[in-house]
Design a protein around this motif. Structure first.
Motif, PDB file in Angstrom:
ATOM      1  N   LEU A   1      72.526 -42.490 -19.309  1.00 33.85           N
ATOM      2  CA  LEU A   1      71.340 -42.475 -20.177  1.00 33.85           C
ATOM      3  C   LEU A   1      70.378 -43.619 -19.902  1.00 33.85           C
ATOM      4  O   LEU A   1      69.225 -43.566 -20.354  1.00 33.85           O
ATOM      5  N   TYR A   2      70.816 -44.662 -19.204  1.00 32.24           N
ATOM      6  CA  TYR A   2      69.973 -45.837 -18.985  1.00 32.24           C
ATOM      7  C   TYR A   2      68.612 -45.492 -18.365  1.00 32.24           C
ATOM      8  O   TYR A   2      67.575 -45.964 -18.844  1.00 32.24           O
ATOM      9  N   PRO A   3      68.557 -44.658 -17.289  1.00 33.19           N
ATOM     10  CA  PRO A   3      67.230 -44.352 -16.721  1.00 33.19           C
ATOM     11  C   PRO A   3      66.312 -43.650 -17.716  1.00 33.19           C
ATOM     12  O   PRO A   3      65.111 -43.954 -17.774  1.00 33.19           O
ATOM     13  N   LEU A   4      66.857 -42.710 -18.515  1.00 35.23           N
ATOM     14  CA  LEU A   4      66.026 -42.013 -19.490  1.00 35.23           C
ATOM     15  C   LEU A   4      65.527 -42.957 -20.585  1.00 35.23           C
ATOM     16  O   LEU A   4      64.360 -42.905 -20.991  1.00 35.23           O
ATOM     17  N   LEU A   5      66.418 -43.834 -21.061  1.00 38.62           N
ATOM     18  CA  LEU A   5      66.015 -44.791 -22.087  1.00 38.62           C
ATOM     19  C   LEU A   5      64.944 -45.736 -21.554  1.00 38.62           C
ATOM     20  O   LEU A   5      63.977 -46.065 -22.258  1.00 38.62           O
ATOM     21  N   ARG A   6      65.116 -46.184 -20.315  1.00 37.61           N
ATOM     22  CA  ARG A   6      64.136 -47.094 -19.722  1.00 37.61           C
ATOM     23  C   ARG A   6      62.786 -46.397 -19.533  1.00 37.61           C
ATOM     24  O   ARG A   6      61.719 -46.981 -19.777  1.00 37.61           O
ATOM     25  N   GLN A   7      62.834 -45.138 -19.094  1.00 39.88           N
ATOM     26  CA  GLN A   7      61.602 -44.391 -18.913  1.00 39.88           C
ATOM     27  C   GLN A   7      60.896 -44.144 -20.237  1.00 39.88           C
ATOM     28  O   GLN A   7      59.666 -44.234 -20.315  1.00 39.88           O
ATOM     29  N   PHE A   8      61.657 -43.816 -21.268  1.00 41.13           N
ATOM     30  CA  PHE A   8      61.039 -43.569 -22.567  1.00 41.13           C
ATOM     31  C   PHE A   8      60.403 -44.843 -23.105  1.00 41.13           C
ATOM     32  O   PHE A   8      59.308 -44.813 -23.683  1.00 41.13           O
ATOM     33  N   SER A   9      61.066 -45.973 -22.921  1.00 34.81           N
ATOM     34  CA  SER A   9      60.510 -47.242 -23.377  1.00 34.81           C
ATOM     35  C   SER A   9      59.184 -47.539 -22.676  1.00 34.81           C
ATOM     36  O   SER A   9      58.226 -47.991 -23.308  1.00 34.81           O
ATOM     37  N   ALA A  10      59.123 -47.281 -21.378  1.00 31.52           N
ATOM     38  CA  ALA A  10      57.879 -47.535 -20.647  1.00 31.52           C
ATOM     39  C   ALA A  10      56.809 -46.507 -20.981  1.00 31.52           C
ATOM     40  O   ALA A  10      55.613 -46.824 -20.989  1.00 31.52           O
ATOM     41  N   ALA A  11      57.230 -45.264 -21.276  1.00 32.73           N
ATOM     42  CA  ALA A  11      56.259 -44.197 -21.529  1.00 32.73           C
ATOM     43  C   ALA A  11      55.491 -44.416 -22.821  1.00 32.73           C
ATOM     44  O   ALA A  11      54.338 -43.988 -22.939  1.00 32.73           O
ATOM     45  N   VAL A  12      56.113 -45.048 -23.816  1.00 33.97           N
ATOM     46  CA  VAL A  12      55.434 -45.270 -25.105  1.00 33.97           C
ATOM     47  C   VAL A  12      54.892 -46.693 -25.211  1.00 33.97           C
ATOM     48  O   VAL A  12      54.479 -47.111 -26.288  1.00 33.97           O
TER      49      VAL A  12
ATOM     50  N   ALA B   1      55.899 -41.514 -18.122  1.00 31.62           N
ATOM     51  CA  ALA B   1      55.563 -40.441 -19.055  1.00 31.62           C
ATOM     52  C   ALA B   1      55.574 -39.087 -18.354  1.00 31.62           C
ATOM     53  O   ALA B   1      56.069 -38.090 -18.894  1.00 31.62           O
ATOM     54  N   GLY B   2      55.034 -39.038 -17.137  1.00 30.91           N
ATOM     55  CA  GLY B   2      55.043 -37.791 -16.381  1.00 30.91           C
ATOM     56  C   GLY B   2      56.441 -37.315 -16.040  1.00 30.91           C
ATOM     57  O   GLY B   2      56.739 -36.114 -16.085  1.00 30.91           O
ATOM     58  N   MET B   3      57.338 -38.252 -15.699  1.00 26.95           N
ATOM     59  CA  MET B   3      58.713 -37.881 -15.395  1.00 26.95           C
ATOM     60  C   MET B   3      59.423 -37.324 -16.612  1.00 26.95           C
ATOM     61  O   MET B   3      60.209 -36.376 -16.515  1.00 26.95           O
ATOM     62  N   LEU B   4      59.152 -37.879 -17.787  1.00 27.85           N
ATOM     63  CA  LEU B   4      59.763 -37.344 -19.003  1.00 27.85           C
ATOM     64  C   LEU B   4      59.257 -35.931 -19.290  1.00 27.85           C
ATOM     65  O   LEU B   4      60.033 -35.049 -19.674  1.00 27.85           O
ATOM     66  N   LEU B   5      57.972 -35.702 -19.100  1.00 29.49           N
ATOM     67  CA  LEU B   5      57.443 -34.347 -19.262  1.00 29.49           C
ATOM     68  C   LEU B   5      58.046 -33.398 -18.229  1.00 29.49           C
ATOM     69  O   LEU B   5      58.237 -32.206 -18.504  1.00 29.49           O
ATOM     70  N   TYR B   6      58.351 -33.935 -17.057  1.00 30.46           N
ATOM     71  CA  TYR B   6      58.904 -33.110 -15.977  1.00 30.46           C
ATOM     72  C   TYR B   6      60.347 -32.681 -16.254  1.00 30.46           C
ATOM     73  O   TYR B   6      60.723 -31.527 -16.019  1.00 30.46           O
ATOM     74  N   VAL B   7      61.170 -33.597 -16.753  1.00 30.95           N
ATOM     75  CA  VAL B   7      62.586 -33.278 -16.967  1.00 30.95           C
ATOM     76  C   VAL B   7      62.835 -32.621 -18.317  1.00 30.95           C
ATOM     77  O   VAL B   7      63.925 -32.084 -18.540  1.00 30.95           O
ATOM     78  N   LEU B   8      61.848 -32.633 -19.209  1.00 30.73           N
ATOM     79  CA  LEU B   8      62.051 -32.070 -20.545  1.00 30.73           C
ATOM     80  C   LEU B   8      62.466 -30.599 -20.515  1.00 30.73           C
ATOM     81  O   LEU B   8      63.417 -30.220 -21.218  1.00 30.73           O
ATOM     82  N   PRO B   9      61.819 -29.709 -19.748  1.00 29.11           N
ATOM     83  CA  PRO B   9      62.270 -28.315 -19.734  1.00 29.11           C
ATOM     84  C   PRO B   9      63.702 -28.143 -19.254  1.00 29.11           C
ATOM     85  O   PRO B   9      64.440 -27.295 -19.769  1.00 29.11           O
TER      86      PRO B   9
END
Length: 303
Positions: A27-38, A272-280
């Motif tokens: 989960l670390y990469p997702l948590l780090r990405q979410f922190s940077a995205a917001v 932010a783009g990567m989170l939108l990409y992996v969401l589906p």
């Protein structure tokens, strides 16, 4: 007795610690990405900000949404991925069944070539593939210079339909082993009743192969969703999410700062783009994880 109880408690604590550690690694990469995205751009230069931003913002998601043309790109990517996955599933199931049930001179050599295709990097066949579809002549049946299929979906469709796509070799290997493990008694009974090979496959064998079909489809869906090599080779400039993410750095100009800051801020948009990409894909897995795990258990791929 007390020592045994302490050993049991220690084992539970050890298992819990390993589970937490593995979950954190995943989960670390997702948590780090979410922190940077917001994170607001101003927080990037605040040394006291690490994980939790001082100013939460949706600006990065808005920029990524507009840059990717997200609704259109999402529909295009979903459609292409689902189509390629369905074609690859159909092709590899039939090819794997053929390898499992029929023997002919050179069949072992052909299957060895299929296995070899698993380990060959796609970069090694990039030039022949490109030239083949740039001057596509269908084994010489189309007059020279042939058809130019570059820039269309046909190269990807033809590769999936013929079992020569990126991971088709692996799927053929899996389905072949699955069908070899199935009893031949049902097929023999169908032959006695007058059924042909195709009818036996579609009405007898395929319904019993639902677990392996689920695995192949989901694996194919994820790999086609993440594929950048073939889509960039055959569909340059198409409205697809993976191509949009690959060019996101060169498209955006940060209007509130100089060029030095612009290259740094784009990292927030990338996250932010990567989170939108992996969401589906995450949503798909959330709905299908139960069936996927059951399919893995039934096929015995874990062992």
């Amino acid at each position: 007795m007390r020592a045994r109880k302490m050993l049991g408690i220690g084992a539970v604590v050890l298992r819990f610690g390993l589970l937490v550690g593995i979950c954190f690694i995943i989960l670390y990469p997702l948590l780090r990405q979410f922190s940077a995205a917001v994170m607001h751009p101003d927080d990037m230069y605040d040394l006291t900000v690490n994980w939790i931003p001082r100013q939460l913002t949706k600006l990065n998601f808005e920029v990524a949404w507009n840059m990717l043309d997200y609704p259109r790109s999402l529909l295009n990517t979903l459609g292409v991925t689902a189509l390629l996955s369905a074609l690859e599933l159909a092709a590899t199931m039939i090819i794997g069944y053929g390898f499992a049930r029929w023997r002919y001179p050179g069949s072992n050599l052909v299957f060895a070539l299929v296995v070899l295709s698993i380990v060959i990097p796609p970069q090694m066949v990039m030039v022949p593939l490109f030239l083949n579809f740039r001057y596509f002549d269908l084994f010489g049946l189309i007059p020279e210079p042939g058809l130019n299929l570059i820039g269309s979906f046909w190269p990807l469709v033809l590769m999936a339909l013929t079992g020569t796509a990126k991971r088709s070799g692996l799927f053929i290997f899996i389905t072949r082993n699955f069908f070899r493990g199935m009893s031949t008694s049902l097929e023999e009974a169908a032959y006695v009743d007058g059924a042909g090979h195709l009818r036996t496959f579609f009405q007898i064998m395929l319904p019993n192969a639902k677990p392996i079909a689920m695995i192949v489809f989901l694996f194919s869906f994820v790999w086609n969703w993440n594929d950048l090599f073939y889509t960039n080779l055959f569909l340059p400039g198409a409205k697809l999410l993976q191509l949009g993410l690959a060019t996101i750095n060169s498209q955006y100009n940060y209007p509130w700062a100089n060029k030095a800051v612009e290259g740094t801020y784009i990292q927030l948009v990338n996250n932010a783009g990567m989170l939108l990409y992996v969401l589906p894909v995450l949503i798909l897995y959330a709905f299908l994880q139960r069936y996927f795990i059951e399919s893995i258990e039934k096929t015995g791929l874990v062992g």
